[in-house]
Design a protein around this motif. Structure first.
Motif, PDB file in Angstrom:
ATOM      1  N   ASP A 124      11.293  24.519  33.435  1.00  0.00           N
ATOM      2  CA  ASP A 124      12.515  25.280  33.800  1.00  0.00           C
ATOM      3  C   ASP A 124      13.340  24.344  34.832  1.00  0.00           C
ATOM      4  N   ALA A 125      14.585  24.733  34.818  1.00  0.00           N
ATOM      5  CA  ALA A 125      15.483  24.018  36.067  1.00  0.00           C
ATOM      6  C   ALA A 125      14.987  24.937  37.321  1.00  0.00           C
ATOM      7  N   CYS A 126      15.346  24.447  38.387  1.00  0.00           N
ATOM      8  CA  CYS A 126      15.032  25.037  39.726  1.00  0.00           C
ATOM      9  C   CYS A 126      16.299  24.467  40.775  1.00  0.00           C
ATOM     10  N   GLN A 127      15.838  25.087  41.950  1.00  0.00           N
ATOM     11  CA  GLN A 127      16.772  24.664  42.987  1.00  0.00           C
ATOM     12  C   GLN A 127      17.411  23.370  43.451  1.00  0.00           C
ATOM     13  N   LEU A 164      24.898  24.345  31.378  1.00  0.00           N
ATOM     14  CA  LEU A 164      25.054  23.800  32.629  1.00  0.00           C
ATOM     15  C   LEU A 164      24.082  24.677  33.408  1.00  0.00           C
ATOM     16  N   VAL A 165      23.030  24.089  34.305  1.00  0.00           N
ATOM     17  CA  VAL A 165      22.080  25.036  35.135  1.00  0.00           C
ATOM     18  C   VAL A 165      22.914  25.881  36.036  1.00  0.00           C
ATOM     19  N   SER A 166      22.466  27.126  35.880  1.00  0.00           N
ATOM     20  CA  SER A 166      23.248  28.136  36.507  1.00  0.00           C
ATOM     21  C   SER A 166      22.472  29.046  37.538  1.00  0.00           C
ATOM     22  N   TRP A 167      21.574  29.721  37.036  1.00  0.00           N
ATOM     23  CA  TRP A 167      20.697  30.602  37.966  1.00  0.00           C
ATOM     24  C   TRP A 167      19.335  31.202  37.161  1.00  0.00           C
ATOM     25  N   GLY A 168      18.533  32.095  37.633  1.00  0.00           N
ATOM     26  CA  GLY A 168      17.571  32.689  37.175  1.00  0.00           C
ATOM     27  C   GLY A 168      16.759  33.285  38.469  1.00  0.00           C
ATOM     28  N   SER A 169      15.653  33.912  37.910  1.00  0.00           N
ATOM     29  CA  SER A 169      14.874  34.462  38.983  1.00  0.00           C
ATOM     30  C   SER A 169      13.603  33.674  39.119  1.00  0.00           C
ATOM     31  N   GLY A 170      13.647  32.916  40.174  1.00  0.00           N
ATOM     32  CA  GLY A 170      12.575  31.768  40.483  1.00  0.00           C
ATOM     33  C   GLY A 170      12.834  30.643  39.495  1.00  0.00           C
ATOM     34  N   CYS A 171      11.447  30.122  39.336  1.00  0.00           N
ATOM     35  CA  CYS A 171      11.497  28.961  38.606  1.00  0.00           C
ATOM     36  C   CYS A 171      10.215  28.810  37.645  1.00  0.00           C
TER      37      CYS A 171
END
Ligand code: 4AZ
Length: 285
Positions: free
Chosen positions: A227-230, A246-253
């Motif tokens: 996954d992508a992350c911060q 484009l990596v944008s958001w999500g709940s956690g990683c």
């Protein structure tokens, strides 16, 4: 994405879950030092359109000021996430950040490989909705052209690369464990494009955002994992050799049931009129 600061490629929370290290019900952020794997190092030559966004003034020099990702769509135009240009991330409007640069052609942030090119101007999507996260894209025009032909092709609407089940790769210098371990060298993770219905079920509306299929796509693995992350925000998701997200958001990683959410690149192409050749390809709005 309540902490809209960059995030990284992160991996298999699932392994820790299976190993009984982390209970399945845990909604807590992954603790530093926990056993999270997934993602692998790559050389910039494998994704030469990857760029790092940098401001040493704002983020310090320990990682060359890297705080977000971006992707070169022409030799002078970079796409990134709108939230990477937000005053809450930068501490000021982007035009007040004097040393905003893209770092291109560099694998290890602390090497002197590649180029550092100042950003000449920024355009942030005025339609970006900070409550749902829809329209999370911005266009950066560079002060000088990038060397070489390190430009990615964008997938337009209807491209087979958007079909659910398609294998994709996400890249970035962000958090590699979910515990704040920011990568010094570029990493990548394998994911799959997921069906909109699944993404809608994962994110029906909440504090983190609301999945909107026209403007977003989601990708991951059903069991969690890569996954992508911060720190990865704004960076590329590539499928079949084309830019789809484009990596944008999500709940956690890397959490099972919480796939990464990406800005849908076909919506960027549509919104900017880049598909019709009316204003020349990749003209900055
Ligand atoms: C972020 O905060 C962020 N796992 C980026 C990507 C993801 C979550 C959060 C996806 O920038």
């Amino acid at each position: 994405m309540r902490r809209p600061f960059v995030r990284a490629l992160n991996g298999s929370l699932v392994l820790a879950v299976v190993a009984g290290v982390i209970p399945l019900v845990s909604a807590a952020p992954v603790a530093a030092g926990s056993v999270v794997v997934g993602g692998f190092p790559v050389d910039i030559s494998e994704g030469p359109w990857n760029v790092a966004l940098s401001s040493r003034d704002r983020f310090g020099g320990t990682r060359a000021g890297q705080y977000c990702g971006g992707v070169a769509v022409s030799r002078t135009v970079v796409l990134t996430a709108a939230h990477c240009m937000g005053a809450d991330v930068l501490g000021a409007p982007p035009n007040r950040v004097r040393d905003l640069k893209v770092i291109a052609g560099r694998t290890d942030l602390l090497s002197d490989q590649g180029q550092e090119i100042p950003v000449r101007d920024t355009w942030v999507n005025p339609g970006y909705d900070t409550s749902t996260n829809a329209g999370d894209f911005a266009v950066l025009r560079l002060a000088e052209p990038l060397a070489g032909s390190s430009v990615v092709t964008m997938a337009s609407a209807g491209d087979a690369a958007y079909e659910p089940g398609t294998a994709a790769v996400v890249y970035g210098w962000g958090d590699a464990t979910g515990g704040g371990d920011y990568a010094r060298s570029l990493r990548a993770a394998h994911v799959h494009v997921l069906a909109d219905a699944l993404c809608e079920r994962a994110y029906p509306g909440g504090d983190d955002g609301t999945y909107a299929s026209g403007a977003m796509l989601c990708a991951g693995e059903a069991e969690g994992g890569g996954d992508a992350c911060q720190g990865d925000s704004g960076g590329p998701l590539v499928a079949q050799g084309k830019l789809v997200g484009l990596v944008s958001w999500g709940s956690g990683c890397g959490r099972p049931g919480s796939p990464g959410v990406y800005t849908r690149v076909s919506d960027v192409v549509r919104a900017l009129g880049w598909g019709r050749g009316l204003r020349g390809p990749h003209a900055v709005p």
